[in-house]
Design an enzyme around this catalytic site. Structure first.
Site, PDB file in Angstrom:
ATOM      1  N   GLY A  81      15.145  11.953  45.271  1.00 37.42           N
ATOM      2  CA  GLY A  81      15.401  12.449  43.921  1.00 37.42           C
ATOM      3  C   GLY A  81      14.678  13.714  43.538  1.00 37.42           C
ATOM      4  N   ASN A 109      22.781  11.673  46.903  1.00 35.07           N
ATOM      5  CA  ASN A 109      23.237  11.000  45.699  1.00 35.07           C
ATOM      6  C   ASN A 109      22.852  11.782  44.454  1.00 35.07           C
ATOM      7  OD1 ASN A 109      22.625   7.713  44.153  1.00 35.07           O
ATOM      8  ND2 ASN A 109      24.114   9.260  43.677  1.00 35.07           N
ATOM      9  N   THR A 110      21.533  11.907  44.227  1.00 30.27           N
ATOM     10  CA  THR A 110      21.059  12.520  42.988  1.00 30.27           C
ATOM     11  C   THR A 110      21.550  13.952  42.820  1.00 30.27           C
ATOM     12  OG1 THR A 110      19.067  11.158  43.176  1.00 30.27           O
ATOM     13  CG2 THR A 110      19.009  12.948  41.576  1.00 30.27           C
ATOM     14  N   ALA A 158      17.658  11.962  51.453  1.00 32.80           N
ATOM     15  CA  ALA A 158      16.670  12.155  50.384  1.00 32.80           C
ATOM     16  C   ALA A 158      16.172  13.584  50.308  1.00 32.80           C
ATOM     17  CB  ALA A 158      15.469  11.212  50.526  1.00 32.80           C
ATOM     18  N   GLY A 159      16.111  14.087  49.076  1.00 35.94           N
ATOM     19  CA  GLY A 159      15.525  15.393  48.817  1.00 35.94           C
ATOM     20  C   GLY A 159      16.504  16.544  48.744  1.00 35.94           C
ATOM     21  N   LYS A 187      22.252   0.184  55.416  1.00 30.22           N
ATOM     22  CA  LYS A 187      21.190   1.175  55.326  1.00 30.22           C
ATOM     23  C   LYS A 187      19.895   0.473  54.919  1.00 30.22           C
ATOM     24  CE  LYS A 187      19.360   5.033  52.731  1.00 30.22           C
ATOM     25  NZ  LYS A 187      19.426   5.813  51.484  1.00 30.22           N
TER      26      LYS A 187
END
Length: 266
Positions: A165, A213-214, A191-192, A104
């Site tokens: 995040g 992830n977050t 993301a997001g 990635k």
């Protein structure tokens, strides 16, 4: 009736799950392991500059709890701000992972927003593809940039839903729709994503998968959120496959018949 849930295909390899997960921000390796197991993910991304996968002999190795025998490890270049740094990092990852080529790529523009530097990303992608890497590229939601990364030879394009995040969800579904419509490689939102409904919306738009992830690691109950994300991606994929009803205002087509009811017989 057979459930219409096809595998995710990247570089002619099939993956059962369309949810990809990260390994950062958990309180410890045990929580990391438990959440990833609960997610049902096959592909797990690891930040080479921040996580030990063998380069630091005296530190805990995340591969002890996330085994390459069970998961496809996706090394990423989080924390890189130039094409050269990103390429150097992934060369190290390939060495540590015995020639592993699926990676990635992310090249960031600044440390505050973590917004991608698209120019440096394209430069790095060109170098990596020439070196035989199978590149999954994190980028902005710019349809032109996404198409250029595809044309370079990236195996998948990963536009952001919103800032890394942030948990803001998909802030520009129209751009994502354009990217998906014109793509010949998997489009994976990266993301997001903040909660399960964000993942479902991404899949309903037609994305091939979701990476998060977050949203899992920082949930009050990461294992439960991982399970929710797994189900949301699954449900969103099936909803897209089913084809939603057309949106209408003041439809004259009731869901129940008007004839034959008690009032119509009076």
């Amino acid at each position: 009736m057979k459930e219409p849930y096809a595998p995710l295909i990247i570089n002619n390899k099939e993956y059962r799950s369309r949810l990809l997960v990260g390994t950062g921000k958990y309180k410890d390796l045990v929580e990391t392991r438990d959440a990833i197991e609960a997610s049902g993910a096959d592909i797990v991304t690891v930040a080479i500059r921040r996580t030990n996968i063998g380069q630091n002999k005296d530190e805990p190795n995340i591969l002890e709890v996330i085994s390459p025998d069970k998961y496809t490890i996706l090394p990423n270049t989080a924390g890189c701000y130039t094409a050269e740094d990103a390429v150097r990092t992934l060369r190290l990852a390939r060495e540590l992972l015995n020639g592993h080529s699926l990676v990635k790529l992310e090249v960031l523009g600044d440390p505050d927003t973590l917004y991608p530097n698209v120019g440096e990303t394209i430069k790095a992608a060109e170098m990596l593809v020439k070196e035989g890497f199978d590149v999954m590229a994190y980028t902005s939601d710019d349809p032109i940039a996404a198409k250029e990364l595809e044309m370079i030879g990236c195996s998948a394009v990963m536009p952001l839903a919103s800032l890394i995040g942030s948990g803001m969800g998909i802030i520009n579904p129209w751009n994502l729709g354009i990217i998906i419509e014109n793509a010949n490689v998997p489009i994976i939102v990266d993301a997001g994503v903040g909660t399960a409904s964000d993942a479902a919306i991404a899949m309903e738009l037609g994305c091939a998968g979701v990476l998060t992830n977050t949203a899992i690691a920082k949930a009050k109950n990461p294992v439960l959120m991982a399970m929710a994300m797994r189900e949301a991606v699954h449900a969103g994929y099936m909803a897209h496959s089913a084809g939603r009803m057309e949106k209408q205002i003041y439809t004259a087509s009731p869901s129940s018949p008007e004839l034959g009811n008690i009032a119509s017989n009076n």
